[in-house]
Design an enzyme around this catalytic site. Structure first.
Site: not given
Ligand code: NAP
Ligand code: GDP
Length: 340
Positions: A144, A171
């Site tokens: 990821y 984030p």
């Protein structure tokens, strides 16, 4: 010509939060819906963005002038550990299709979404925007993390070769209404909310994975939505921005569990399953750039205000209880988005 803002992944945690903020803030304000804007919130049912033709068809249908790109195969620590290749391939394909179709169709601006997973493991704290590429990411989520890092690389390449206005947000851990509350594949807060709900309902222990000692910075999705709306309208630079509460406002997983117990008024036993991974111990990220720019671009030095963690968490628990029958449970198991 009106602005058409396409939000990919528009039916997820962050997409729903953006829609909520646009609709709940007064019109024509910093975060409210503005005249001349049309917002389109796309779901994977409308277009599987791993597929180039489906992506082109989505863009041909809505003709976006701007894109907030949230769509991703996303999950918590345990999903990242289990599906490293799917997390890598699906996200590389989704990101390449969205960025390249944006480029080919003349989209004026793209804001993509990274994650603090992109940062090197063990880098000197705090995490800052200029440290992304200084070493390999943590092994638990390297699939990821590398896919997300490549978005930053692509944004710079599009800018250098074509002058594109593509940028990204980074984030920290996000939570709020409309999250994915899967028991295994979700992030820690939605996973623990669902587990505590079941423990209370069934009279069983509430089991938290790991030691409870790791620390995380949690940002409430409705706060994060304002940051995305601000970035789309008021920030024109390729360099990404960390979206987070302050670097010293991280809380332990044990504290998160305690707050969930309190929100449910759960009186049963709380266990820590130390056979399960803790993941990274701490990854404190600086929000200095975000706060400075939000202030500097406001009319009257307005500071960004965050929802207190305890309030955001209680609201998320209440939302889950109220919406239990329709809450999203699982992504990968629905068979819609994982690579085959
Ligand atoms: P989410 O609720 O799972 O939303 C992601 C959305 O992506 C889903 O709603 C899904 O659409 C869509 N999607 C997945 N695969 C797709 C595909 N092949 N084609 C089209 N759409 C696809 O997750 P989120 O937390 O809102 O994530 C938004 C962004 O924030 C992501 O880029 C994620 O990497 C990033 N992020 C999340 C966190 C966090 O703690 N949650 C932290 C840092 C960064 P459907 O629901 O329609 O299937
Ligand atoms: P991360 O910040 O990328 O590691 O993402 P997560 O949101 O998955 O948080 C992981 C941390 O929460 C680790 O320390 C886990 O051991 C801990 N944790 C405790 N219970 C759970 C759970 O039910 N689900 C998840 N995902 N993590 C949990």
């Amino acid at each position: 010509m009106p602005d058409v803002i396409l939000v990919t992944g528009g039916h997820g945690l962050v997409g729903n939060a953006i829609r909520h903020v646009l609709e709940s803030e007064p019109p024509n304000t910093r975060y409210g819906r503005r005249d001349g804007e049309t917002w389109v919130f796309a779901s994977s049912r409308e277009a599987d963005l791993r597929n180039a033709e489906a992506t082109k068809a989505l863009f041909a249908k809505y003709k976006p002038t701007h894109v907030i790109h949230l769509a991703a195969l996303v999950g918590g620590l345990f999903m990242n550990m289990k599906y490293k290749l799917s997390m890598l391939r699906d996200n590389i394909n989704i990101n390449d299709n969205v960025l390249h179709t944006s480029h080919e169709t003349g989209v004026r601006k793209v804001v993509s979404c990274l994650s603090t997973c992109v940062f090197p493991d063990g880098i000197e704290p705090p995490l800052r925007e200029d440290k992304i590429h200084l070493g390999p990411p943590h092994e638990s989520n390297f699939g990821y993390a590398h896919a997300k890092r490549l978005v930053d690389i692509a944004n710079h390449a599009y800018k250098e070769e074509f002058g594109s206005n593509f940028t990204a947000a980074i984030p920290t851990n996000i939570y709020g209404p409309y999250d994915n509350f899967d028991l295994e594949d979700s992030h820690v807060i939605p996973g623990l909310i669902h587990k505590c709900y079941l423990a209370k309902k069934n009279g069983t222990p509430f089991t938290v994975a790991g030691t409870g000692k790791p620390l995380r910075q949690f940002v409430y999705s409705y706060d994060l939505a304002k940051m995305f709306i601000w970035q789309l309208r008021e920030y024109d630079d390729v360099e990404p921005i960390i979206f987070s509460v302050g670097e010293n406002e991280d809380v332990s997983i044990r504290y998160v569990a305690e707050q969930i117990v309190e929100a449910f008024d759960f009186k049963g036993e709380v266990k820590f399953d130390t056979s399960k991974s803790d993941g990274q111990f701490r990854k404190p990220a600086s929000n200095e750039k975000l706060l400075r720019l939000v202030r500097e671009t406001s009319k009257d030095n307005e500071e960004f205000t965050f929802t207190p963690f305890e309030k955001g968490l209680k609201d998320s628990v209440d939302w889950f209880v109220k919406n239990y029958d329709n809450a999203r449970i699982g992504q990968i198991k629905r068979g819609q988005v994982v690579s085959v």
